[in-house]
Structures are given as structure tokens and as C-alpha cells.
Write a protein that holds these residues in place. Structure first.
Motif, short mmCIF file in Angstrom:
data_model
loop_
_atom_site.label_atom_id
_atom_site.label_comp_id
_atom_site.label_asym_id
_atom_site.label_seq_id
_atom_site.Cartn_x
_atom_site.Cartn_y
_atom_site.Cartn_z
N GLN A 39 9.01 3.60 -14.90
CA GLN A 39 9.87 3.60 -13.71
C GLN A 39 9.02 3.73 -12.44
O GLN A 39 9.26 3.05 -11.45
CB GLN A 39 10.89 4.74 -13.78
N TRP A 40 8.03 4.61 -12.48
CA TRP A 40 7.15 4.80 -11.32
C TRP A 40 6.42 3.50 -11.00
O TRP A 40 6.35 3.10 -9.85
CB TRP A 40 6.15 5.93 -11.61
N LEU A 41 5.89 2.85 -12.04
CA LEU A 41 5.16 1.60 -11.82
C LEU A 41 6.07 0.48 -11.32
O LEU A 41 5.67 -0.33 -10.50
CB LEU A 41 4.44 1.17 -13.11
N GLY A 42 7.32 0.46 -11.79
CA GLY A 42 8.29 -0.52 -11.29
C GLY A 42 8.56 -0.31 -9.81
O GLY A 42 8.61 -1.26 -9.03
N GLY A 43 8.73 0.93 -9.42
CA GLY A 43 8.93 1.25 -8.00
C GLY A 43 7.69 0.91 -7.19
O GLY A 43 7.78 0.39 -6.08
N TRP A 44 6.53 1.21 -7.75
CA TRP A 44 5.26 0.90 -7.07
C TRP A 44 5.13 -0.60 -6.82
O TRP A 44 4.77 -1.02 -5.73
CB TRP A 44 4.09 1.42 -7.92
N ARG A 45 5.46 -1.40 -7.85
CA ARG A 45 5.38 -2.86 -7.70
C ARG A 45 6.30 -3.36 -6.59
O ARG A 45 5.92 -4.21 -5.79
CB ARG A 45 5.74 -3.56 -9.01
N GLU A 46 7.53 -2.84 -6.56
CA GLU A 46 8.47 -3.26 -5.52
C GLU A 46 7.98 -2.83 -4.14
O GLU A 46 8.13 -3.58 -3.17
CB GLU A 46 9.85 -2.70 -5.80
N GLY A 47 7.41 -1.64 -4.04
CA GLY A 47 6.88 -1.16 -2.77
C GLY A 47 5.73 -2.01 -2.28
O GLY A 47 5.66 -2.38 -1.10
N VAL A 48 4.82 -2.35 -3.18
CA VAL A 48 3.68 -3.20 -2.82
C VAL A 48 4.16 -4.59 -2.42
O VAL A 48 3.70 -5.17 -1.43
CB VAL A 48 2.66 -3.28 -3.98
N ASP A 49 5.11 -5.13 -3.16
CA ASP A 49 5.66 -6.44 -2.85
C ASP A 49 6.31 -6.44 -1.46
O ASP A 49 6.10 -7.36 -0.68
CB ASP A 49 6.68 -6.85 -3.91
N GLY A 50 7.07 -5.40 -1.17
CA GLY A 50 7.70 -5.30 0.14
C GLY A 50 6.68 -5.19 1.26
O GLY A 50 6.83 -5.78 2.32
N ARG A 51 5.61 -4.44 1.01
CA ARG A 51 4.56 -4.30 2.02
C ARG A 51 3.83 -5.62 2.23
O ARG A 51 3.52 -6.01 3.36
CB ARG A 51 3.56 -3.22 1.57
N MET A 52 3.60 -6.37 1.15
CA MET A 52 2.89 -7.65 1.25
C MET A 52 3.72 -8.73 1.95
O MET A 52 3.16 -9.59 2.61
CB MET A 52 2.49 -8.15 -0.14
N THR A 53 5.03 -8.66 1.79
CA THR A 53 5.89 -9.67 2.42
C THR A 53 6.22 -9.30 3.86
O THR A 53 6.91 -10.06 4.54
CB THR A 53 7.19 -9.89 1.63
N GLY A 54 5.74 -8.14 4.31
CA GLY A 54 5.94 -7.76 5.70
C GLY A 54 7.20 -6.98 5.98
O GLY A 54 7.59 -6.84 7.14
N LEU A 55 7.85 -6.46 4.96
CA LEU A 55 9.06 -5.67 5.18
C LEU A 55 8.75 -4.30 5.76
O LEU A 55 9.57 -3.70 6.44
CB LEU A 55 9.85 -5.51 3.88
N PHE A 56 7.55 -3.80 5.50
CA PHE A 56 7.15 -2.47 5.98
C PHE A 56 5.86 -2.59 6.78
O PHE A 56 4.94 -3.29 6.39
CB PHE A 56 6.95 -1.53 4.79
N ASN A 57 5.79 -1.87 7.88
CA ASN A 57 4.62 -1.97 8.75
C ASN A 57 3.69 -0.79 8.57
O ASN A 57 3.24 -0.19 9.52
CB ASN A 57 5.09 -1.99 10.21
N ARG A 58 3.39 -0.44 7.37
CA ARG A 58 2.52 0.70 7.14
C ARG A 58 1.19 0.32 6.67
O ARG A 58 0.53 -0.48 6.60
CB ARG A 58 3.13 1.61 6.11
#
Length: 58
Positions: A39-58
Motif C-alpha cells: 500500500q505504501w509503495l502504491g501511494g508512493w508511485r502515485e505521488g511520484v507520478d503526480g509530481r512528474m506530471t506537474g500536479l505538485f510544485n514541490r
């Protein structure tokens, strides 16, 4: 009425998502239990994907 604690797997996903958005390595997963870790890795993947697509500016 008391608030119930969130499900442990939901919490693992959420913490993984936060780690992925924050740019942490997946090697830093704090869980040893297979279900929680997946579950942690699934969340991590989604977070990284969101960051790479520009959804998050961190």
C-alpha cells in the motif's frame, strides 16, 4: 461521537503518497508487513507520478 482511527492500510497509502510527492526514495519504506508495504509503495508511485506530471510544485 468518537472519531474512529483510519484503516492502517489507508494510512500506509497516504504516507507513501506524501513521501512520493516529497521526492523521497522508495527504499525508505518504513513497513515490513507485505500488505502495508505494498500500500505504501502504491501511494508512493502515485505521488511520484503526480509530481512528474506537474500536479505538485514541490
Amino acid at each position: 461521537m468518537k472519531r474512529q482511527k483510519r484503516d492502517r492500510l489507508d494510512r500506509a497509502f497516504s504516507k507513501g503518497f506524501q513521501a512520493g510527492v516529497g521526492g523521497r526514495s522508495k527504499e525508505l519504506c518504513p513497513y515490513a508487513n507485505l500488505d502495508s508495504k505494498s500500500q505504501w509503495l502504491g501511494g508512493w508511485r502515485e505521488g511520484v507520478d503526480g509530481r512528474m506530471t506537474g500536479l505538485f510544485n514541490r
